[in-house]
Write a protein that holds these residues in place. Structure first.
Motif, PDB file in Angstrom:
ATOM      1  N   LYS A   1       0.802  -1.226   0.000  1.00 14.61           N
ATOM      2  CA  LYS A   1       0.000   0.000   0.000  1.00 14.61           C
ATOM      3  C   LYS A   1       0.832   1.272   0.000  1.00 14.61           C
ATOM      4  CE  LYS A   1      -3.857  -2.294   2.335  1.00 14.61           C
ATOM      5  NZ  LYS A   1      -4.748  -2.299   3.523  1.00 14.61           N
ATOM      6  N   GLU A   2       2.104   1.180   0.353  1.00 24.38           N
ATOM      7  CA  GLU A   2       2.945   2.372   0.423  1.00 24.38           C
ATOM      8  C   GLU A   2       3.629   2.608  -0.917  1.00 24.38           C
ATOM      9  OE1 GLU A   2       3.252   4.580   2.770  1.00 24.38           O
ATOM     10  OE2 GLU A   2       1.767   3.508   3.981  1.00 24.38           O
ATOM     11  N   PRO A   3       3.390   3.753  -1.561  1.00 24.77           N
ATOM     12  CA  PRO A   3       3.991   4.015  -2.886  1.00 24.77           C
ATOM     13  C   PRO A   3       5.508   3.889  -2.907  1.00 24.77           C
ATOM     14  CG  PRO A   3       2.316   5.661  -2.379  1.00 24.77           C
ATOM     15  CD  PRO A   3       2.517   4.857  -1.128  1.00 24.77           C
ATOM     16  N   ALA A   4       6.182   4.459  -1.898  1.00 24.03           N
ATOM     17  CA  ALA A   4       7.646   4.433  -1.896  1.00 24.03           C
ATOM     18  C   ALA A   4       8.155   2.994  -1.828  1.00 24.03           C
ATOM     19  CB  ALA A   4       8.181   5.252  -0.727  1.00 24.03           C
ATOM     20  N   GLU A   5       7.553   2.195  -0.954  1.00 20.74           N
ATOM     21  CA  GLU A   5       7.950   0.802  -0.823  1.00 20.74           C
ATOM     22  C   GLU A   5       7.605   0.022  -2.087  1.00 20.74           C
ATOM     23  OE1 GLU A   5       9.661  -2.521   0.807  1.00 20.74           O
ATOM     24  OE2 GLU A   5       9.708  -0.455   1.565  1.00 20.74           O
ATOM     25  N   TYR A   6       6.464   0.376  -2.673  1.00 16.42           N
ATOM     26  CA  TYR A   6       6.014  -0.335  -3.877  1.00 16.42           C
ATOM     27  C   TYR A   6       7.023  -0.163  -5.010  1.00 16.42           C
ATOM     28  CZ  TYR A   6       3.136  -1.936  -7.737  1.00 16.42           C
ATOM     29  OH  TYR A   6       2.674  -2.615  -8.833  1.00 16.42           O
ATOM     30  N   PHE A   7       7.364   1.075  -5.305  1.00 13.49           N
ATOM     31  CA  PHE A   7       8.222   1.330  -6.463  1.00 13.49           C
ATOM     32  C   PHE A   7       9.677   0.937  -6.220  1.00 13.49           C
ATOM     33  CE2 PHE A   7       4.632   4.082  -7.574  1.00 13.49           C
ATOM     34  CZ  PHE A   7       4.390   3.621  -8.855  1.00 13.49           C
ATOM     35  N   SER A   8      10.047   0.759  -4.962  1.00 11.79           N
ATOM     36  CA  SER A   8      11.399   0.268  -4.688  1.00 11.79           C
ATOM     37  C   SER A   8      11.469  -1.254  -4.799  1.00 11.79           C
ATOM     38  CB  SER A   8      11.846   0.712  -3.290  1.00 11.79           C
ATOM     39  OG  SER A   8      11.039   0.095  -2.291  1.00 11.79           O
ATOM     40  N   SER A   9      10.291  -1.920  -4.811  1.00  9.69           N
ATOM     41  CA  SER A   9      10.271  -3.386  -4.821  1.00  9.69           C
ATOM     42  C   SER A   9       9.735  -3.981  -6.109  1.00  9.69           C
ATOM     43  CB  SER A   9       9.403  -3.897  -3.653  1.00  9.69           C
ATOM     44  OG  SER A   9       9.840  -3.368  -2.427  1.00  9.69           O
ATOM     45  N   VAL A  10       9.071  -3.186  -6.939  1.00 13.81           N
ATOM     46  CA  VAL A  10       8.384  -3.757  -8.104  1.00 13.81           C
ATOM     47  C   VAL A  10       9.370  -4.326  -9.120  1.00 13.81           C
ATOM     48  CG1 VAL A  10       8.242  -1.591  -9.421  1.00 13.81           C
ATOM     49  CG2 VAL A  10       6.509  -3.379  -9.747  1.00 13.81           C
ATOM     50  N   ASN A  11      10.556  -3.729  -9.225  1.00 15.33           N
ATOM     51  CA  ASN A  11      11.564  -4.261 -10.142  1.00 15.33           C
ATOM     52  C   ASN A  11      11.942  -5.693  -9.768  1.00 15.33           C
ATOM     53  OD1 ASN A  11      12.191  -2.488 -12.240  1.00 15.33           O
ATOM     54  ND2 ASN A  11      13.375  -1.177 -10.897  1.00 15.33           N
ATOM     55  N   LYS A  12      12.168  -5.911  -8.484  1.00 17.40           N
ATOM     56  CA  LYS A  12      12.568  -7.238  -8.021  1.00 17.40           C
ATOM     57  C   LYS A  12      11.446  -8.244  -8.247  1.00 17.40           C
ATOM     58  CE  LYS A  12      14.428  -9.700  -4.029  1.00 17.40           C
ATOM     59  NZ  LYS A  12      14.800  -9.604  -2.584  1.00 17.40           N
ATOM     60  N   ALA A  13      10.213  -7.824  -7.983  1.00 17.79           N
ATOM     61  CA  ALA A  13       9.067  -8.720  -8.189  1.00 17.79           C
ATOM     62  C   ALA A  13       8.943  -9.119  -9.650  1.00 17.79           C
ATOM     63  CB  ALA A  13       7.780  -8.037  -7.722  1.00 17.79           C
ATOM     64  N   SER A  14       9.178  -8.164 -10.538  1.00 17.50           N
ATOM     65  CA  SER A  14       9.102  -8.447 -11.974  1.00 17.50           C
ATOM     66  C   SER A  14      10.204  -9.413 -12.398  1.00 17.50           C
ATOM     67  CB  SER A  14       9.206  -7.138 -12.763  1.00 17.50           C
ATOM     68  OG  SER A  14       9.273  -7.392 -14.140  1.00 17.50           O
TER      69      SER A  14
END
Length: 735
Positions: free
Chosen positions: A384-397
Motif C-alpha cells: 500500500k505504500e507508494p515508496a515501498e512499492y516502487f522500490s520493490s516492483v523491479n525485483k518482483a518483476s
C-alpha cells in the motif's frame, strides 16, 4: 498560461515565469483558424510550418533534461502521457471531448468560449439553451447537444487526420483551430505542421532516453531493444506497425444516472471514454504502454505464449501525492481452453517462496461481440505504500520472469540421424533442415550417426487465434503463413455451399510461391506422413496433428500448400501465383497441370519420400498452376467455386531482393509510385472476386521477417479497406 509570441526568446520567457515560483505552467498556440491564420502561417504552408514547434522545442529540451524535479508544463506533461499510453487532461492534444460548459452572463449555457474564434456563436447549442429548471438534463437530451458531441467525435475528423499516424496523440488538434468556411471543423489543425514536428521531437527524445537506459543496464534482459529471432522489437513507435485495434468500451457517450427520485445531471453524469483496447505487438501504441519494469514480462507473454495483451490506457503513474496505480498486465483469452491453461501456469509462476509478489485474477470483460475471459496480473497486490512499492516492483518483476522461464522451459531434443551415407550428407544440409531450431551443441558424429541437440523454436501460438477466426468470420491475419492452410480447413468445415464437386481457386499474392516440400516423409507401414522432427504421424484432415507439425516446423511458411493439395487430391484446384514484378523467373500465365504425389526425394537423402508436385504421370492432373505478373497487370480469371484469397505482405516489400529498381531506393520498400501500382493491382483482383459472387476465404500473412512494419502497416490497412468496400468480409452467419 502563456500564449506563444515568436518574437520573444523562449528560454528567457520560461526563466521569467519560473522566477515567479509558479509550479504549473502551460504554453498555448495563438488562436487562429484557416480563415484567420496565426502569425507566420498561411493556408498554403500550414502543413510544413514549424516555427511554433521550434519555439516550444527549445523549452522542452531544457525542461526535459532537468529530470524529475522539473516544474510541470501541462502541454509537455500531456504529450508525454499520450506517448507512453496514458491520456491527456486538456483540450487541444489527444482525443477531443465536450468536457465542460461555459455559462454566459445572460445565463446561456455554451460549449468552450474559445470556439468563438471560429465564428460568432460557434459555441452555442442550437438556437440557445439557458439556465433553468432541469436545464442541463434537457440540454444533454437534446438534438443540439448530440450535434455538438459529433463535432468532437473521431468520426468528424477529416480524412487526412483519420489516416494520419499521429491521430491518437494529436487528436486532430484544438477544435477551433480546424475551422474553415468550406469544411467547417472537418479540417486538419492550422497548426498541423507544428504539432507533428513537436510530437516527433518529443518521441525521439523519449526513445533516446529509453535506449540509453537499456544500454546502461548490466544485462541484455533489461535492454529496451530486444531481439526475438530475426525481428527487432524496440520502443520506437514508428518501427512498429498498426494492425488491428478493437475498442472495448463505449466511445464518447455521456450517461445520466439518477439519485433516487431526484435528477442531478451535473453531479451524476460522467463521460465514458475508450480507455481499453486490444493491442497487438505490431500496433504503434503497444510498447508505448509498457513501463520498463514490465517489458521483459510482456515480451515473454506475447512472443513465447502468444497472449493477447490489452492496455487500460491510463498509464501507471501517481494521480496525486497519495494515490497510485499498481503495475498491471491484462490478458484477453481467446477461449475457455486458453484461459484455464494460462491461469494455472501463471499462478504457479507467481509464487515466490510462499510469498505472493504477483497476483493472478480471473475476470470477464465486455467486448464488441459479447463477454470474454480475462486474466489480470498485478504486481505486489498487497503493498500500500507508494515508496515501498516502487522500490520493490523491479525485483518482483525479475522474480516473475525467472519463474515463467522455469515453468515454460524445455530441455533440448536430441536427434540421431543415420550417417551410413555420410559421404552424401553434409553438416550444412542438416543445419538447413534445422534452420528454425537453436542448437545446444555443435552437430557431432558418433559412430554411424549424426547427433543433433537443439531446442524447438518458440512461435507465437496462432492455433488458438485461427480457431477463433474460423468461428467469427472469413478473414484471418497471421504472422506464420503456415497457419493459413489450417484456417482454410477450419472455414471449409463451416461452409454450407461446399460439396465434393466444388472446385477451389487459390489466388496466392506473394513474393514466394510457397510450393516447397514440407519436412514430412511418407510411411507405407502407417499409411500416412511422419513429422521428421517429432517422428509422429501427421493426418492432413486432423487439425491437432497439423498444429503440431507447424510448431515443429515440419510444415513451414514456405511449405504449407502441398499438404493442403494432398488433402484435396480428389478435387480440382486452380493455383494462381501472383508476383509483385517479373521477379526471379519469367512470368508465365500459361497453364501447367500437376497431380500431388507422395514419392518426392527423401529428406537428407535417406529419411523417407516427401510430397511432390508431379507433371509426368498419366494420372488425372487435378492441380492447375499459373503465374502472373503484377508489374504488367496480368489478372487471373475467377473460375473456382470457392476462392482462397491468400496475401503475404512481403508482396509489398523487396527485402528478399525484388525486381524493378526497388533495391536502389532507401529502406526495404518500393517508392510511392510502385507501391500504389501494387495496391491498384490488388484492388482490381478484389473487385473481380466481388463481382463473381463466389464464396471467398481471406488469409493475410504479416511475415515480419520479410516485410518491415513501415510497409506492412499501411499495406494491411489498405487491404482491409479494399475488402470492406467490396463486401468480402463476412460473419459466420453470412455463409
Amino acid at each position: 498560461m502563456a500564449v506563444i509570441d515568436l518574437h520573444n526568446e523562449p528560454l528567457r520567457v520560461f526563466e521569467c515565469l519560473e522566477a515567479h515560483t509558479l509550479n504549473r505552467l502551460d504554453f498555448l498556440f495563438p488562436d487562429g483558424t484557416h480563415e484567420n491564420t496565426p502569425p507566420g502561417i498561411t493556408r498554403e504552408n500550414f502543413r510544413s510550418h514549424r516555427e511554433y514547434a521550434d519555439w516550444l522545442i527549445n523549452i522542452f529540451d531544457f525542461w526535459f533534461d532537468r529530470g524529475e524535479h522539473k516544474k510541470k508544463i501541462r502541454l509537455f506533461d500531456n504529450i508525454l502521457a499520450l506517448l507512453i499510453g496514458g491520456q491527456s487532461d486538456t483540450e487541444g492534444i489527444g482525443e477531443q471531448s465536450l468536457s465542460f460548459f461555459t455559462i454566459e452572463t445572460d445565463g446561456e449555457i455554451r460549449d468552450s468560449d474559445v470556439l468563438g474564434v471560429a465564428f460568432e456563436h460557434a459555441s452555442r447549442f442550437g438556437e440557445g439553451h439557458f439556465l433553468g429548471k432541469q436545464c442541463f438534463e434537457k440540454l444533454m437530451n437534446s438534438n443540439d447537444f448530440q450535434t455538438k458531441l459529433r463535432q468532437y467525435s473521431p468520426a468528424s475528423l477529416s480524412s487526412e487526420c483519420s489516416m494520419c499516424y499521429w491521430r491518437d496523440i494529436c487528436g486532430g488538434g484544438f477544435l477551433a483551430h480546424r475551422y474553415s468556411v468550406e469544411g467547417g471543423f472537418s479540417n486538419p489543425s492550422i497548426y498541423c505542421g507544428n504539432i507533428q514536428a513537436l510530437l516527433k521531437h518529443v518521441r525521439a527524445r523519449i526513445k533516446k532516453k529509453l535506449v540509453q537506459h537499456g544500454e546502461q543496464s548490466e544485462t541484455t534482459k533489461n535492454k529496451i531493444i530486444t531481439k526475438h529471432g530475426n525481428l527487432n522489437f524496440c520502443a520506437d513507435a514508428q518501427s512498429l506497425s498498426r494492425m488491428w485495434d478493437i475498442p472495448i468500451s463505449a466511445i464518447n457517450k455521456i450517461a445520466l444516472f439518477s439519485n433516487g427520485n431526484h435528477s442531478n445531471p451535473i453531479k451524476n453524469s460522467c463521460m465514458e471514454i475508450p480507455v481499453s483496447r486490444i493491442l497487438t505487438p505490431e500496433h504503434p501504441d503497444f510498447y508505448q504502454t509498457i513501463e520498463r519494469e514490465m517489458f521483459d514480462v510482456v515480451h515473454f507473454l506475447v512472443h513465447k505464449l502468444n497472449c493477447i495483451i490489452y492496455s487500460n490506457r491510463l498509464g501507471h503513474c501517481f494521480s496525486n501525492d497519495q494515490a497510485f496505480q499498481k503495475r498491471k498486465i491484462g490478458l484477453l483469452c481467446r477461449d475457455r481452453e486458453e484461459s484455464l491453461y494460462l491461469l494455472g501456469a501463471l499462478k504457479n509462476s507467481s509464487l515466490n517462496r510462499g510469498k505472493v509478489s504477483v497476483g493472478i485474477e480471473m475476470g470477464r470483460i465486455v467486448a464488441k461481440k459479447g463477454k470474454s475471459d480475462t486474466i489480470e496480473i498485478t504486481f505486489l497486490p498487497n503493498e500500500k505504500e507508494p515508496a515501498e512499492y516502487f522500490s520493490s516492483v523491479n525485483k518482483a518483476s525479475e522474480e516473475f520472469i525467472l519463474n515463467l522461464n522455469k515453468e515454460f522451459s524445455q530441455p533440448p531434443t536430441v536427434w540421431e540421424i543415420p550417417a551410413n551415407n555420410s559421404a552424401e550428407i553434409e553438416i550444412e544440409d542438416i543445419r538447413d533442415i534445422f534452420s528454425d531450431y537453436s542448437f545446444s551443441d555443435e552437430i557431432a558424429i558418433s559412430g554411424d550417426k549424426f547427433i543433433v541437440s537443439a531446442k524447438e523454436p518458440y512461435y507465437r501460438n496462432e492455433a488458438l487465434a485461427v480457431r477463433h477466426y474460423a468461428r467469427v468470420g472469413n478473414i484471418a491475419i497471421v504472422n506464420n503463413h503456415a497457419w493459413a492452410s489450417l484456417f482454410w480447413t477450419s472455414m471449409l468445415s463451416t461452409m454450407t455451399d461446399c460439396d465434393t464437386d466444388s472446385s477451389y481457386q487459390i489466388i496466392h499474392i506473394d513474393y514466394h510461391s510457397d510450393l516447397m516440400m514440407p519436412k514430412l516423409f511418407y510411411s507405407p507401414e502407417v499409411g500416412t506422413f511422419i513429422d521428421f522432427f517429432t517422428k509422429k504421424p501427421v493426418f492432413f484432415d486432423d487439425k491437432k496433428t497439423i498444429e503440431k507439425a507447424i510448431y515443429s516446423t515440419a510444415i513451414g511458411p514456405g511449405s504449407f500448400l502441398l499438404p493442403f493439395f494432398y488433402l484435396q487430391k480428389e478435387r480440382w484446384i486452380r493455383y494462381d501465383h501472383i508476383y509483385p514484378g517479373k521477379i526471379r523467373e519469367k512470368s508465365d500465365s500459361t497453364s501447367r497441370r500437376y497431380n500431388i504425389a507422395n514419392n518426392g526425394p527423401p529428406i537428407l537423402k535417406q529419411c523417407g519420400s516427401t510430397l511432390l508436385l508431379r507433371n509426368g504421370a498419366k494420372k488425372k492432373k487435378n492441380i492447375e498452376i499459373r503465374s502472373h505478373s503484377a508489374e504488367i497487370s496480368e489478372f487471373p480469371a475467377i473460375v473456382g467455386d470457392i476462392i482462397f484469397l491468400d496475401i503475404d505482405l512481403d508482396f509489398f516489400s523487396n527485402k528478399m531482393g525484388g525486381t524493378t529498381d526497388w533495391r536502389t531506393n532507401p529502406g526495404w520498400h518500393p517508392n510511392d509510385e510502385e507501391l500504389q501500382k501494387l495496391f491498384d493491382y490488388v484492388q482490381g483482383i478484389v473487385e473481380k472476386i466481388a463481382l463473381s459472387g463466389k464464396s471467398v476465404i481471406i488469409s493475410i500473412a504479416t511475415s515480419n521477417n520479410f516485410c518491415p512494419p513501415e510497409v506492412s502497416s499501411p499495406a494491411l490497412q489498405q487491404l482491409i479497406k479494399f475488402f470492406k468496400t467490396a463486401g468480402l468480409i463476412r460473419s459466420k452467419e453470412q455463409w
